[in-house]
Design an enzyme around this catalytic site. Structure first.
Site, PDB file in Angstrom:
ATOM      1  N   HIS A  41      15.675  -6.452  17.470  1.00 51.26           N
ATOM      2  CA  HIS A  41      15.979  -5.197  16.783  1.00 51.26           C
ATOM      3  C   HIS A  41      14.716  -4.563  16.207  1.00 51.26           C
ATOM      4  O   HIS A  41      14.477  -3.371  16.357  1.00 51.26           O
ATOM      5  CB  HIS A  41      17.014  -5.426  15.677  1.00 51.26           C
ATOM      6  CG  HIS A  41      18.413  -5.355  16.180  1.00 51.26           C
ATOM      7  ND1 HIS A  41      19.022  -6.391  16.832  1.00 51.26           N
ATOM      8  CD2 HIS A  41      19.333  -4.357  16.155  1.00 51.26           C
ATOM      9  CE1 HIS A  41      20.251  -6.044  17.180  1.00 51.26           C
ATOM     10  NE2 HIS A  41      20.461  -4.812  16.786  1.00 51.26           N
ATOM     11  N   LYS A 109      29.300 -10.364  13.692  1.00 53.74           N
ATOM     12  CA  LYS A 109      30.318 -10.713  12.701  1.00 53.74           C
ATOM     13  C   LYS A 109      29.959 -10.161  11.345  1.00 53.74           C
ATOM     14  O   LYS A 109      28.788  -9.924  11.048  1.00 53.74           O
ATOM     15  CB  LYS A 109      30.537 -12.222  12.646  1.00 53.74           C
ATOM     16  CG  LYS A 109      29.433 -13.023  11.989  1.00 53.74           C
ATOM     17  CD  LYS A 109      29.831 -14.491  11.938  1.00 53.74           C
ATOM     18  CE  LYS A 109      28.714 -15.381  11.441  1.00 53.74           C
ATOM     19  NZ  LYS A 109      28.664 -15.520   9.983  1.00 53.74           N
TER      20      LYS A 109
END
Lengths: 200, 281
Positions: A41, A109
């Protein structure tokens, strides 16, 4: 599984399909998902490689927040366990990545911030909540490892793996209409908390 | 003769790949209670299938095989040092053979040691035992639940938490409300009440090693454990934070005497996969 059938999702996902998904729906993903956690990322955000510089296309794709256990052997990479990791760590990078690369699904999650939900609403993307801790089962739903990128640089848990998945289970918890199950549950639990503190 | 590190390697494998029976039974019971087609029910069905898959294939339940934690109760004729060395050896061997994910990172260089050992990694606690046998409790602590732990100093005006058990109750409910579904519920919740910060954390973490049917022997604490479990399950967070009535499987409270001037409450959570086990040698 009984009752209501799960919704089958083929990857790449069209904008229309993404826009049609709603919070609370149980889905089974089929196609290629690309893993990315903290380091990938940061890399995509700061280096902004264009499509030509990457071995995989993120267009219409699903990014999976996952640091798998991989066993390397002469026959290739074998996935041992591959459940989701906490998505909140990636949220400062995600709005840019969703918009810049036309990603249609983020899977992980724990949900993501309002800023990410806004980016999803803007560009037609959803959040798939995978089953945390179900690493062994989810590894079974990965039928093939079709490639890896940045393995040398970041190591096996942080590299971008292309996983070919079949019936990979998840629940839509942020949709592209601005709904977030995480916000709904937080509001509900705040109300309940106040009742419990008073009544016992 | 089987060497200690081989025995330890086996228990680490068991803990990484199978759930304690009480936890598995509690998850099965929870699954039957959740409404069909609810996201919480789907999540539990997948979780239970994962438990079966991991056991059958002898592979880790979760890719985060955690920080290995050991509580060693050592008889007088064995040195802590000997046991400690076996534990480190066992972790190295287990990382390769199971495999475990290498999780130990050097804080300065950011380099992963590759074998799950390093400075104070794994985490090992020793106590001297009067028994003739060596007993070692093992837990694998995933980062998701370790990161979720919460610490309180009473009184806390914002929570209206005074220095009493009702204050403790308010802290624990606040902690689970704040954690929401981020640490893979249904949780086992460990609570430590003490007069030093270190003791409070040690107690709450150790509480996670208690079996789900192990209620406190102290009446007032036992009442609070039951009341908190009911309260947490009324919050509606549910499995994975998908909503529903199953947010926790158990609440375990350990307490110590406190200094007149201090009152600390620590809340530790374990994810649904409360991976714990015991080796008796």
């Amino acid at each position: 599984m009984t009752g209501k059938p799960a919704i089958n999702i083929k990857i790449p996902i069209s904008k229309e399909t993404a826009r049609g998904l709603r919070v609370g729906q149980y889905v089974l993903l089929n196609g290629i998902v690309l893993t990315a956690r903290d380091k990938v990322h940061k890399y995509l955000f700061s280096k902004r490689p264009d499509a030509g510089a990457m071995p995989f296309s993120l267009e219409g794709g699903v990014i999976y927040h996952c640091g798998p256990i991989i066993r390397q052997s002469p026959e290739g990479a074998r996935v041992i366990a591959a459940g989701p990791t906490t998505s909140a760590r990636m949220q400062m990078y995600e709005p840019f990545i969703i918009e810049h690369y036309n990603v249609r699904g983020i899977m992980g999650k724990g949900g993501m911030s309002g800023a990410v939900a806004n980016a999803m609403k803007e560009s037609g993307c959803v959040y798939f909540h995978a089953i945390g801790g179900a690493g062994a089962l989810l590894a079974q739903r990965i039928k093939k490892v079709s490639g890896v990128w940045l393995l040398e640089e970041f190591g096996p848990a942080e590299a971008m793996w292309a996983f070919e998945v079949e019936d990979f289970p998840a629940v839509v918890t942020i949709d592209s209409q601005g709904n977030s199950m995480h916000r709904q549950i937080e509001d509900l639990s705040r109300q309940r908390l106040e009742e419990i503190l008073i009544s016992g | 003769m089987l060497r200690l590190h081989d025995g330890l390697k086996e228990i680490i494998k068991k803990v990484a790949t199978t759930l304690p029976r009480d936890v598995e039974e509690a998850l099965v019971a929870a699954c039957e209670r959740e409404p069909e087609d609810s996201p919480s029910r789907k999540a539990l069905e997948n979780i239970l299938e994962n438990v079966r898959t991991a056991k059958k294939n002898q592979l880790p339940l979760c890719q985060d095989t955690g920080t290995p934690v050991f509580y060693a109760s050592v008889p007088k004729d064995l040195s802590f040092d000997t046991v400690g060395k076996s534990i480190y050896d066992a972790v190295r061997l287990a990382t390769e053979s199971i495999p475990l994910r290498p999780n130990a990172v050097d804080v300065l260089t950011e380099k992963n040691s590759g074998d799950n050992t390093g400075i104070a990694f794994p985490e090992v606690h020793f106590e001297q035992s009067e028994e003739g046998t060596l007993s070692i409790d093992v837990a694998l602590r995933g980062a998701g639940c370790e990161n979720a732990g919460m610490f309180y100093k009473l009184p806390d005006e914002g929570l209206k938490a005074e220095r009493d058990l009702d204050g403790v109750r308010r802290c624990v409910l606040d902690a689970i409300y704040r954690i929401q579904g981020r640490a893979c519920p249904p949780y086992t919740v460990g609570v430590g009440i003490a007069g030093t910060r270190l003791t409070a954390v040690r107690l709450s973490r150790k509480a996670l090693m208690r079996k789900l049917d192990d209620e406190s022997g102290v009446g007032a604490i036992r009442e609070l454990e039951r009341r908190l479990l009911a309260g947490i399950n009324r919050l509606g967070i549910g499995v994975m934070g998908f909503g529903g009535n199953c947010t926790a499987l158990g609440v375990k409270i350990n307490h110590a005497h406190r200094h007149t001037g201090s009152y600390f409450v620590d809340v530790s959570v374990a994810c649904w996969a409360n991976r714990r086990g015991r080796l008796v040698w």
